[in-house]
Design an enzyme around this catalytic site. Structure first.
Site, mmCIF file in Angstrom:
data_model
loop_
_atom_site.group_PDB
_atom_site.id
_atom_site.type_symbol
_atom_site.label_atom_id
_atom_site.label_comp_id
_atom_site.label_asym_id
_atom_site.label_seq_id
_atom_site.Cartn_x
_atom_site.Cartn_y
_atom_site.Cartn_z
ATOM 1 N N HIS A 1 -3.835 4.549 4.535
ATOM 2 C CA HIS A 1 -4.959 3.595 4.608
ATOM 3 C C HIS A 1 -6.202 4.212 3.977
ATOM 4 O O HIS A 1 -6.854 3.600 3.130
ATOM 5 C CB HIS A 1 -5.218 3.223 6.072
ATOM 6 C CG HIS A 1 -6.471 2.446 6.264
ATOM 7 N ND1 HIS A 1 -6.604 1.158 5.817
ATOM 8 C CD2 HIS A 1 -7.657 2.788 6.822
ATOM 9 C CE1 HIS A 1 -7.839 0.720 6.112
ATOM 10 N NE2 HIS A 1 -8.482 1.703 6.710
ATOM 11 N N TYR B 1 3.463 5.947 11.774
ATOM 12 C CA TYR B 1 3.718 4.563 12.184
ATOM 13 C C TYR B 1 4.593 3.765 11.207
ATOM 14 O O TYR B 1 4.964 2.648 11.486
ATOM 15 C CB TYR B 1 2.393 3.809 12.424
ATOM 16 C CG TYR B 1 1.442 3.774 11.225
ATOM 17 C CD1 TYR B 1 1.638 2.878 10.185
ATOM 18 C CD2 TYR B 1 0.360 4.640 11.151
ATOM 19 C CE1 TYR B 1 0.770 2.847 9.098
ATOM 20 C CE2 TYR B 1 -0.517 4.617 10.072
ATOM 21 C CZ TYR B 1 -0.308 3.718 9.044
ATOM 22 O OH TYR B 1 -1.153 3.691 7.969
ATOM 23 N N ARG C 1 0.863 -1.187 0.000
ATOM 24 C CA ARG C 1 0.000 0.000 0.000
ATOM 25 C C ARG C 1 0.890 1.224 0.000
ATOM 26 O O ARG C 1 1.419 1.607 1.029
ATOM 27 C CB ARG C 1 -0.878 -0.045 1.268
ATOM 28 C CG ARG C 1 -2.060 0.909 1.275
ATOM 29 C CD ARG C 1 -2.616 1.045 2.681
ATOM 30 N NE ARG C 1 -1.769 1.912 3.486
ATOM 31 C CZ ARG C 1 -1.668 1.874 4.824
ATOM 32 N NH1 ARG C 1 -2.341 0.986 5.521
ATOM 33 N NH2 ARG C 1 -0.875 2.702 5.473
#
Ligand SMILES: Cc1ncc(C[n+]2csc(CCOP(=O)(O)OP(=O)(O)O)c2C)c(N)n1
Ligand SMILES: [Mg+2]
Length: 376
Positions: A270, A279, A266
């Site tokens: 998100h 993160y 990805r």
């Protein structure tokens, strides 16, 4: 091999089906799937369109013209290839991220955007398109897809298979295990497509499960599985086509389900509400960027002398035109604010009925045009 640092987990490449190397050269031991030049070119055009669509959708969200959007850059190569491997009669169960898969299996580009503008009918299944509305509750689509496929089997509709998308995170849900177990026991013509993009929001792949691979989970249910390089559209096509054939054209034995682990990345956030920089190590995407599915298929087509500069320009401008027309169409549809109170409760609870009345009072007082300004 499990590395402690997130994201480097999937860097051994000898454990998955690959046809193209990182530069788009056919690997010496690989066989290109049986597709014509035109078909591979069409697949590439769908990739270019999807990449551009993703960029435009993110920008529309930033401008407040659509609601939260789940980007797919890096994953569109796998999505396009899986839908190319389906026949028209097959059904697709998508997640919130599978925009390209939906489009290639028949959904118009404007219908991808319309629901994100609150247009309720945008979630309806068009009459001649076998695509379910996208699933947001993780893994709930897995037993449902299995159920539809089992229904086809019970009805003797052996010309239909069902392909069900879900993420790496979904494999930790009970629904995943129930769906696979049932499919294994009853020989259900379903293809489970696990889009392992290395992250479930902020949870990295190695914190999702201690299993060495996600494909390996199929062993528990007596289902065959395959790991495929999800950044290699030709490899994904080949694996998916074989699984679809196995599901519905079984020959003397019975049709069988397959679990495909498509190893992807990805590249973006998100969703447009997420910030991966808090993160995720900054340099993590680099490894995968060198294997970008769009560049890789482009490299292959150039090596084969199929993709000329002229063709590339035509593909680019056709894609842009189609996307702008879709945006215009989606923005011309009127959403009814009252719809937000529908389809959750059979009888509206008092507090929501009060809110609806308040909303309608405001609409009456100010008119729908002024309404958005009142909210601001
Ligand atoms: C049942 C359920 N639990 C939690 C959530 C919140 N949620 C939304 S997306 C997501 C991560 C899913 O990750 P993955 O399955 O890997 O799919 P990806 O978003 O990476 O494509 C979670 C936990 C949800 N939508 N549904
Ligand atoms: Mg994921």
């Amino acid at each position: 091999m499990i590395h402690a640092q997130s994201g480097v987990y999937e860097q051994s490449e000898n454990d998955r089906l690959q046809i193209l190397d990182a530069d788009g050269n056919v690997r010496p031991d690989a066989e290109v799937p049986d597709l014509s030049e035109e078909e591979i070119l069409a697949m590439y055009e769908a990739l270019v369109l999807s990449r551009r669509f993703d960029q435009r959708a993110i920008s529309l969200q930033r401008q407040g013209r659509i609601a939260t959007y789940a980007p797919m850059t890096g994953q569109e190569g796998s999505q396009v290839a899986t839908s190319y491997a389906l026949d028209e009669a097959d059904w697709l169960f998508p997640t919130y991220r599978d925009h390209a898969a939906k489009h290639v299996h028949g959904m118009s580009l404007s219908s991808l955007l319309a629901p994100l503008r609150g247009y309720r009918e945008g979630y309806a299944i068009p009459e001649d398109v076998n695509v379910m509305p996208e699933y947001i509750p993780i893994a709930t689509q897995i037993p449902q897809a299995m159920g539809m496929a089992w229904g086809f089997k019970l009805q003797g509709q052996s010309d239909r298979a069902v392909l069900c998308h879900f993420g790496d995170g979904a494999t930790s849900e009970g629904d995943f295990h129930e769906g696979l177990n049932f499919a294994g026991v009853f020989d259900v013509p379903v293809v489970f497509m696990c889009n392992n993009n290395q992250w479930a929001i902020s949870t990295p792949r190695e914190r999702q499960t201690q299993s060495e691979t996600l494909a390996g989970k199929a062993d528990a249910y007596g289902i065959e599985s395959i790991r495929v390089d999800g950044l290699d559209p030709l490899a994904v096509y080949k694996a998916t086509r074989a699984a679809v054939r196995k599901a519905k054209d079984p020959g003397p034995g019975e049709g069988r389900p397959t679990l495909i682990e498509s190893i992807q990345y990805r590249f973006g956030a998100h969703t447009t509400s997420d910030d991966p920089s808090v993160y995720r190590p900054e340099d993590e995407p680099e490894y995968y960027r060198k294997r970008d599915p769009v560049d890789r298929l482009k490299g292959y087509l150039e090596n084969e002398g199929i993709l000329t500069e002229e063709r590339q320009e035509a593909i680019q401008s056709r894609s842009d035109e189609r996307i702008e027309a879709a945006i215009e169409e989606a923005e011309s549809l009127e959403a009814d604010p009252d719809d937000i109170f529908e389809h959750v409760y059979s009888e509206l609870p008092d507090r929501l009925a009060d809110q609806r009345d308040q909303l309608n009072e405001l609409r009456e007082k100010y008119g729908d045009d002024a309404f958005s300004e009142v909210l601001e």
